[in-house]
Structures are given as C-alpha cells and as structure tokens.
Design an enzyme around this catalytic site. Structure first.
Site, PDB file in Angstrom:
ATOM      1  N   GLY A 158      36.659  19.720 -24.282  1.00 25.98           N
ATOM      2  CA  GLY A 158      37.410  18.875 -25.223  1.00 25.98           C
ATOM      3  C   GLY A 158      37.010  19.282 -26.628  1.00 25.98           C
ATOM      4  O   GLY A 158      35.849  19.128 -26.994  1.00 25.98           O
ATOM      5  N   ILE A 204      36.133  14.407 -31.652  1.00 30.51           N
ATOM      6  CA  ILE A 204      34.695  14.315 -31.357  1.00 30.51           C
ATOM      7  C   ILE A 204      34.135  15.698 -31.044  1.00 30.51           C
ATOM      8  O   ILE A 204      33.067  16.080 -31.527  1.00 30.51           O
ATOM      9  CB  ILE A 204      34.427  13.359 -30.180  1.00 30.51           C
ATOM     10  N   ASP A 239      39.108  23.872 -24.419  1.00 24.53           N
ATOM     11  CA  ASP A 239      40.198  22.896 -24.527  1.00 24.53           C
ATOM     12  C   ASP A 239      41.433  23.492 -23.859  1.00 24.53           C
ATOM     13  O   ASP A 239      41.490  24.712 -23.642  1.00 24.53           O
ATOM     14  CB  ASP A 239      40.473  22.560 -26.013  1.00 24.53           C
ATOM     15  N   HIS A 274      31.148  -0.312 -21.517  1.00 25.84           N
ATOM     16  CA  HIS A 274      31.565   0.062 -22.881  1.00 25.84           C
ATOM     17  C   HIS A 274      32.943  -0.525 -23.122  1.00 25.84           C
ATOM     18  O   HIS A 274      33.961   0.146 -23.010  1.00 25.84           O
ATOM     19  CB  HIS A 274      31.603   1.580 -23.026  1.00 25.84           C
TER      20      HIS A 274
HETATM   21  O1  TXD Z   1      31.562   5.671 -27.009  1.00 30.15           O
HETATM   22  C1  TXD Z   1      32.412   6.330 -26.386  1.00 30.15           C
HETATM   23  N1  TXD Z   1      32.142   6.863 -25.194  1.00 30.15           N
HETATM   24  C2  TXD Z   1      33.797   6.515 -26.999  1.00 30.15           C
HETATM   25  C3  TXD Z   1      34.570   7.652 -26.354  1.00 30.15           C
HETATM   26  C4  TXD Z   1      33.795   6.580 -28.467  1.00 30.15           C
HETATM   27  C5  TXD Z   1      34.904   7.074 -29.108  1.00 30.15           C
HETATM   28  C6  TXD Z   1      35.974   7.863 -28.424  1.00 30.15           C
HETATM   29  N2  TXD Z   1      35.868   7.819 -26.989  1.00 30.15           N
HETATM   30  C7  TXD Z   1      36.773   8.663 -26.178  1.00 30.15           C
HETATM   31  O2  TXD Z   1      36.447  10.044 -26.274  1.00 30.15           O
HETATM   32  C8  TXD Z   1      38.216   8.581 -26.564  1.00 30.15           C
HETATM   33  O3  TXD Z   1      38.795   7.366 -26.145  1.00 30.15           O
HETATM   34  C9  TXD Z   1      38.768   9.786 -25.813  1.00 30.15           C
HETATM   35  O4  TXD Z   1      38.959   9.448 -24.466  1.00 30.15           O
HETATM   36  C10 TXD Z   1      37.605  10.790 -25.917  1.00 30.15           C
HETATM   37  C11 TXD Z   1      37.818  11.854 -26.955  1.00 30.15           C
HETATM   38  O5  TXD Z   1      38.101  11.259 -28.181  1.00 30.15           O
HETATM   39  P1  TXD Z   1      38.633  12.207 -29.387  1.00 30.15           P
HETATM   40  O6  TXD Z   1      38.770  11.349 -30.583  1.00 30.15           O
HETATM   41  O7  TXD Z   1      37.829  13.461 -29.451  1.00 30.15           O
HETATM   42  O8  TXD Z   1      40.095  12.574 -28.832  1.00 30.15           O
HETATM   43  P2  TXD Z   1      40.999  13.829 -29.237  1.00 30.15           P
HETATM   44  O9  TXD Z   1      40.767  14.190 -30.661  1.00 30.15           O
HETATM   45  O10 TXD Z   1      42.371  13.511 -28.745  1.00 30.15           O
HETATM   46  O11 TXD Z   1      40.385  15.021 -28.349  1.00 30.15           O
HETATM   47  C12 TXD Z   1      40.547  15.047 -26.960  1.00 30.15           C
HETATM   48  C13 TXD Z   1      40.720  16.507 -26.591  1.00 30.15           C
HETATM   49  C14 TXD Z   1      42.041  17.117 -27.144  1.00 30.15           C
HETATM   50  O12 TXD Z   1      41.750  18.231 -27.953  1.00 30.15           O
HETATM   51  C15 TXD Z   1      42.810  17.511 -25.901  1.00 30.15           C
HETATM   52  O13 TXD Z   1      43.555  18.705 -26.023  1.00 30.15           O
HETATM   53  C16 TXD Z   1      41.673  17.706 -24.918  1.00 30.15           C
HETATM   54  O14 TXD Z   1      40.800  16.615 -25.177  1.00 30.15           O
HETATM   55  N3  TXD Z   1      42.100  17.688 -23.521  1.00 30.15           N
HETATM   56  C17 TXD Z   1      41.510  18.425 -22.580  1.00 30.15           C
HETATM   57  N4  TXD Z   1      40.437  19.244 -22.667  1.00 30.15           N
HETATM   58  C18 TXD Z   1      40.089  19.834 -21.499  1.00 30.15           C
HETATM   59  N5  TXD Z   1      40.723  19.648 -20.311  1.00 30.15           N
HETATM   60  C19 TXD Z   1      41.797  18.843 -20.232  1.00 30.15           C
HETATM   61  N6  TXD Z   1      42.438  18.663 -19.053  1.00 30.15           N
HETATM   62  C20 TXD Z   1      42.238  18.182 -21.406  1.00 30.15           C
HETATM   63  N7  TXD Z   1      43.252  17.302 -21.671  1.00 30.15           N
HETATM   64  C21 TXD Z   1      43.148  17.014 -22.983  1.00 30.15           C
END
Ligand code: TXD
Length: 309
Positions: A10, A14, A34, A176
């Site tokens: 990812g 983050i 990603d 959480h």
């Molecule tokens: O305290 C905590 N655990 C939380 C977690 C705090 C804040 C955010 N929290 C969660 O982290 C949020 O609800 C999301 O589920 C994740 C990631 O948050 P982020 O803000 O980084 O989301 P983005 O910017 O959308 O990034 C997610 C990336 C994006 O680039 C997608 O293309 C990628 O995930 N993605 C994938 N990567 C790999 N493999 C697959 N299948 C995939 N699908 C989407």
C-alpha cells in the site's frame, strides 16, 4: 551488516509517510508495493532523489510485482480504502476484506518469514484476516491502532494541562472504533495520576474526543483519513521490532485466554521486540472500564463473525 528489508503493501497516504520516515531514518531498505501502476515507483523515485538531503543511504524502490518484496524482514500493510465523511471504519469491511485476502496470499508466498504490522481498517478484522489466511504465528502478526489512539489521548491531555506530551503516558485498549477504551487509571503525567490533575467532566470530554478523533480528521479532510499520525504510530512499532526495544505498546494482538478472551485480535498492552509480540500484559481496569473493554471485544467479535474465510 545489511539493513533490514521493509516491504510496504500500500503506497497511498500512509504508505508514503511510512516510506519517507523509515527510509530517511535508515530503519531499513524500503520497497513500496501497490496495485496502481506508477504510484509506488513514482513515490519511491521522489524519496530516493531526496535521500541525499535527508542524509540517508537507505534503498527505496517501488513495484507492482510481489516478487520484489521477496525476503522482507518486516511488512507493513496499509492496502485498502480509507473512510470518507459519514463512513464508519466497519463500512470498509467488505472491500478491504477482499483486498486483505489478496495481500495475505502475496506476503505468504514472497515473505513467509516476515513480521507483519497491519494498519488497514477495520483494523481488528483486517489483522485477524491476515493472520488466518497467512497462517503466520500470532507473534509475527500485530495490528496498529492502540499506539495511534493512545497518542491522541496523550496529546489531548497534554493540551489540556499545558504540559509536554512526552511526559504523558496513556493506554487506549479494545477495538479500534467508537468502542475503544482509554484507561484513565493508567494515564499519568510524569507519574502523577491524570485524575488528580484534570476534573472528571473535562477528562470525560477528552475521552470522548479521543474516541472520535479519527472521524474528526476525516470530516475536516473530506477526501480521506488521518495519515501522518497513523504512519508514525506504525513506525513506533516497526522500530520496536527492528531494534528489539521491548517497548510496551497498545497493539492489536491475538488473544488466547488473556483478559478472558480467545480467538480475537484486540488492543491490549504488549511487549514488542525482535520476537514481535513477545508477551501480552494484563493491566488493571476499574469495573466500568472492564465492562467497556468486554463490550468492545464483543463489537469486534460481531464484526469478525461477518468474515467468511
Ligand atoms: O489506526 C489505524 N489502523 C487507521 C488505519 C488509521 C488511519 C487509516 N487507517 C486505514 O489505513 C484506512 O482506513 C485505510 O484502510 C488504510 C490506508 O489508509 P490510507 O490513507 O493510506 O489510504 P490510501 O491513501 O487510499 O492508500 C491505500 C492504498 C492505495 O494506494 C491503493 O492503491 C492501495 O492501498 N491498494 C492496494 N495495495 C496493494 N494491494 C491491493 N490489493 C490494493 N488495493 C488498494
């Protein structure tokens, strides 16, 4: 001696802050995976070109191919959708469950010996899913939530008292989500119980703000959720593992009898070191906090019950 290899699954909001912080602090060589073509490669190239200014020689790469994470020592997973205003973390379950299943298969195949920190929401269900599908031992799979929730609680207490947050210790346990439990009995300011410094009504307001802090940022940003504080929280955990620091941190751990709970990942204090989750610590809670903790565990259990693995 080679630096550890850290794979970030990812490369979004983050993931980008994770890559920057881990690489620029030379905690390891970083590979960002990603599914979006070009995104991890572009972020990695930008960070690598900035490395001379960060006085870092860590290697930083981006990839859309799981083979590039081969042999990673540590994997941090942020793959998945983030919340938009009006959404709960649980609303992400269906979409992120499918994503986590694919991620677990990829990590299992290419980095079978890695320690894994799961960040994706709904956190307690996502870390559970990863551990079940990967089959990795429970000490090598941990969820990041409590470090963030505790940092928020610490920040609000510090602002209320006009003191350094460095001198505020706190534990926020449980799931959480809105049912998380800030443990006031273990919150101190340089050892002084917070209950002696902040009146009950203000402490209640701080607890409520802590529980809603994620949503507060989502409502302001409108396009996504908090990403710097979650990234730095995951770095705190990563550093504890990579440097064998034996940190005592609130993390989502698989409980097998501790706190009277079995078969669930939920936020508890644990010792985090080279062995990952080396042990779970049991903390005293007052009857009200224990009731809230048990209710939080039930909320997690009902969410996990919706997962068909
Ligand atoms: O305290 C905590 N655990 C939380 C977690 C705090 C804040 C955010 N929290 C969660 O982290 C949020 O609800 C999301 O589920 C994740 C990631 O948050 P982020 O803000 O980084 O989301 P983005 O910017 O959308 O990034 C997610 C990336 C994006 O680039 C997608 O293309 C990628 O995930 N993605 C994938 N990567 C790999 N493999 C697959 N299948 C995939 N699908 C989407």
């Amino acid at each position: 001696m080679a630096r550890p290899k850290i794979a970030l699954i990812g490369g979004g909001n983050i993931g980008g802050v994770l890559a920057e912080t881990l690489a620029y602090r030379e905690l390891g060589d970083v590979v960002i995976f990603d599914v979006v073509e070009g995104l991890p490669q572009g972020k990695a190239l930008d960070l690598a070109e900035g490395a001379p200014l960060a006085h870092s020689d860590a290697k930083i790469a981006g990839t859309n191919d799981y083979a590039a994470i081969a042999g990673a020592d540590l994997v941090i997973i942020t793959a998945g959708l983030a919340r938009k205003p009006g959404m709960s973390r649980d609303d992400l379950l269906k979409t992120n469950l499918a994503i986590m299943k694919s991620v677990a298969e990829g990590v299992k195949q290419h980095a079978p010996k890695a320690y894994v920190i799961v960040v994706s929401n709904p956190l307690d269900a996502m870390v559970y899913t990863f551990q079940k599908i990967s089959g990795f031992p429970k000490n090598r799979v941990v969820g990041m939530a409590g470090v963030l929730d505790s940092a928020r609680f610490r920040a609000f207490v510090a602002w209320e008292l006009g003191v350094s947050a460095e001198d505020v210790t706190a534990l926020v346990l449980g799931g959480h989500g809105d049912s998380m439990v800030p443990i006031t009995g273990s919150c101190t300011v340089a050892g002084i119980p917070v209950t002696k410094l902040i009146p009950k009504d203000r402490l209640h307001a701080i607890i409520e703000r802590t529980k809603g802090a994620g949503g507060e940022v989502v409502a302001l940003l409108k396009t996504g959720s908090a990403f710097v504080s979650p990234a730095l929280s995951a770095v705190e955990m990563a550093e504890a593992i990579l440097k064998d620091k034996k940190r005592v941190l609130a993390c989502a751990c698989l409980l097998e009898g501790e706190y009277g709970i079995s078969g669930l990942y939920i936020g508890v204090p644990c010792v985090l070191g080279a062995g990952g989750v080396e042990r779970v610590l049991e903390v005293d809670m007052n009857p009200e906090e224990r009731k809230l903790f048990d209710a939080s565990a039930e909320a997690v259990r009902s969410l996990v019950a919706q997962i068909a693995l």
